[in-house]
Enzyme design. Structure first.
Site, short mmCIF file in Angstrom:
data_model
loop_
_atom_site.label_atom_id
_atom_site.label_comp_id
_atom_site.label_asym_id
_atom_site.label_seq_id
_atom_site.Cartn_x
_atom_site.Cartn_y
_atom_site.Cartn_z
N GLY A 31 51.08 27.17 -2.15
CA GLY A 31 50.84 26.47 -3.42
C GLY A 31 51.97 25.53 -3.75
O GLY A 31 53.15 25.90 -3.69
N GLY B 220 52.19 23.84 -6.78
CA GLY B 220 52.20 23.58 -8.21
C GLY B 220 53.63 23.62 -8.72
O GLY B 220 54.59 23.42 -7.97
N PHE B 221 53.79 23.92 -10.01
CA PHE B 221 55.13 23.93 -10.58
C PHE B 221 56.02 24.99 -9.94
O PHE B 221 57.19 24.75 -9.63
CB PHE B 221 55.06 24.14 -12.09
CG PHE B 221 54.56 22.94 -12.83
CD1 PHE B 221 55.37 21.85 -13.04
CD2 PHE B 221 53.26 22.89 -13.31
CE1 PHE B 221 54.91 20.73 -13.72
CE2 PHE B 221 52.78 21.78 -13.98
CZ PHE B 221 53.62 20.70 -14.18
N GLY B 222 55.47 26.20 -9.74
CA GLY B 222 56.25 27.27 -9.13
C GLY B 222 56.60 26.97 -7.69
O GLY B 222 57.74 27.13 -7.26
N VAL C 43 44.08 29.10 2.33
CA VAL C 43 44.56 30.45 2.60
C VAL C 43 43.49 31.45 2.20
O VAL C 43 43.00 31.44 1.08
CB VAL C 43 45.86 30.73 1.83
CG1 VAL C 43 46.32 32.17 2.06
CG2 VAL C 43 46.96 29.75 2.25
N GLU D 147 44.10 19.78 -27.29
CA GLU D 147 44.36 18.42 -26.81
C GLU D 147 43.06 17.71 -26.46
O GLU D 147 42.90 16.51 -26.76
CB GLU D 147 45.32 18.48 -25.62
CG GLU D 147 46.73 18.88 -26.04
CD GLU D 147 47.64 19.21 -24.88
OE1 GLU D 147 48.87 19.22 -25.08
OE2 GLU D 147 47.14 19.47 -23.77
N ALA E 87 53.88 26.09 -17.54
CA ALA E 87 54.60 25.38 -16.50
C ALA E 87 56.10 25.70 -16.47
O ALA E 87 56.66 25.91 -15.38
CB ALA E 87 54.38 23.87 -16.66
#
Length: 454
Positions: free
Chosen positions: A23, A25-27, A91, A182, A326
């Site tokens: 992954g 993403g942010f992590g 995966v 939002e 995030a």
């Protein structure tokens, strides 16, 4: 001869330790950055070829930004990093005994593993709702929402039956968290500002936006004062906010809220998330949402070589789970990388401690709420702070410049440049479109006269 000898010498210096990051993403991105000087081979696996700045995904969904403005190719991010590779793959599982990541078309061995697979939509046991109420987790989701939103106005333009037209001009957003708030606020901005003068037979500014939240208040993760401020700002924009009410049914024609039906041809889902099913393949305990129960150092019980970060990890701090946002994912990814480097140097791992730097939610043009430590902001000041923070944390100089320009243009022109329907208008969303009759000139003039009076 010289070329082959150089290649052999290069291979001989390649580190033996292999770290796999699932992954980007942010992590995952924070983990990759944290491992940039580690004496290891890094393999980044993702089913997408880009990192996505998810906090601005709703801007793509509401035609404010283009997908490329908030995404960056993973290969560009890791370019120039020694012993780093990117694998575009799906995966399917993790074999913890053999220390192998299973792909749809192969296997990748690891010495250390960071699982940052994120989360997906949760329809609370009603998967059939997904067809009628798309969620917002990917670029594909955002483009589908954009398509449905813009098509709704196009279909309403050709619809002569007033009741049916009102259904097409009614938008229901399920879920009052940051994404739902939002979306709802920006939908009203689009209708009353961007599209207000674009149509001949309808008045887009009369579009009805209903925000439905099952909890007692919107932005339940914020302090009560911020939630109340958000509600008031939404209502000033013209959003109908309904709290303490749960959706019991969704179909092509609307939603059921308790025993009441809201006729809305466009329904958007922002109510719940579920952890990636990949977490269950680790054989570790999980919570009700499928998140892996990790040790304080973010490792999986019985497997100190496996770290789980971001939305897939369940770790409690001060009596409450660390939120799936995030900043938490970024801090977790960086911490996992730091502990892997420590492990390679023979040092013990350190426990993770989440530092909450605040929360923000944009509501519309000049409307937002922000909690930054002791500083509480709302309205224009919160909106400006939100703009600054999101520009600051975007990946890449190009993206920052593009987004700044797009926002400045939208602010001064009241226009949104990404109002494109890029796929064919077909399926249940446009049922009856070809049979619709255009209103007569007199009917159109009546519509606009009425709009002018209101």
């Amino acid at each position: 001869m010289f070329g082959w000898g150089w290649k052999r010498r290069l291979e001989a210096r390649k580190p033996d330790v292999r770290v796999v990051v699932i992954g980007a993403g942010f992590g995952g991105l924070a983990a990759i950055r944290g491992l940039r000087k580690a004496p290891a081979r890094i393999s980044v696996i993702d089913r997408k070829n880009h990192h996505l700045f998810q906090p601005l995904l709703y801007q793509v969904a509401t035609a404010g930004l283009n997908p490329s403005d908030i995404a960056r190719p993973i290969r560009r991010i890791v370019r120039g990093r020694k012993w780093a590779e990117v694998l575009l793959a799906d995966v399917t599982g993790i074999d913890t005994e053999r220390r192998v990541v299973t792909l749809a078309d192969g296997e990748v061995p690891y010495d250390y593993l960071i699982v940052a697979a994120g989360a997906t939509h949760s329809y609370f046991g009603n998967p059939e709702w997904e067809e009628f109420a798309p969620g917002l987790k990917s670029i594909e989701d955002a483009l589908e929402i954009r398509r449905r939103m813009l098509l709704a106005f196009e279909i309403a333009e050709r619809e002569t039956d007033e009741a049916t037209r009102r259904e097409w001009l009614t938008f229901a957003v399920v879920g009052g968290g940051p994404t739902g708030v939002e979306l709802a606020g920006t939908l009203r901005d689009v209708a009353r500002m961007t599209l207000a003068k674009d149509f001949t037979h309808i008045d887009p500014s009369t579009a009805r936006v209903v925000l439905i939240e099952g909890g007692p208040r919107v932005l339940g993760g914020f302090e009560p004062e911020a939630s109340e401020s958000a509600r008031k700002q939404l209502e000033r924009l013209g959003v109908e906010v309904r709290t303490g009410e749960r959706v019991t049914r969704i179909d092509a024609d609307g939603v059921m809220v308790g025993d009441e039906r809201i006729a809305a041809r466009t329904v958007l889902w922002a109510a719940g998330v579920a952890a990636s099913p990949l977490g269950r393949t680790l054989g570790a305990p999980t919570d009700r949402a499928g998140r892996v129960m990790v040790h304080p150092d973010l490792t999986v019980p019985g497997h100190p070589e496996i770290h789980v970060v971001g939305d897939l990890a369940h770790l409690e701090q001060d009596g409450a789970p660390i939120p799936g946002v995030a900043p938490a994912a970024t801090q977790m990814g960086a911490h996992a990388a730091r502990n892997i480097v420590r492990a390679m140097e023979g040092e013990p791992p350190l426990p993770f401690r989440y530092v909450d730097k605040g929360s923000m939610a944009a509501i519309g043009r000049g409307a937002a709420v922000a909690q930054l430590g002791r500083l509480k902001l709302s309205g224009v000041l919160a909106w400006l702070a939100w703009l600054f923070v999101h520009i600051l944390f975007l990946i890449g100089f190009r993206n920052r410049m593009l987004v700044m320009f797009q926002w400045a243009w939208s602010y001064f022109s009241y226009d949104r440049g990404a109002r494109l329907i890029t796929s064919r208008a077909e399926g249940p969303l446009v049922t009856g479109l070809t049979d619709a009759r255009l209103p007569s000139t007199r009917e159109a003039e009546s519509i606009h006269d009425q709009a002018a009076r209101t």
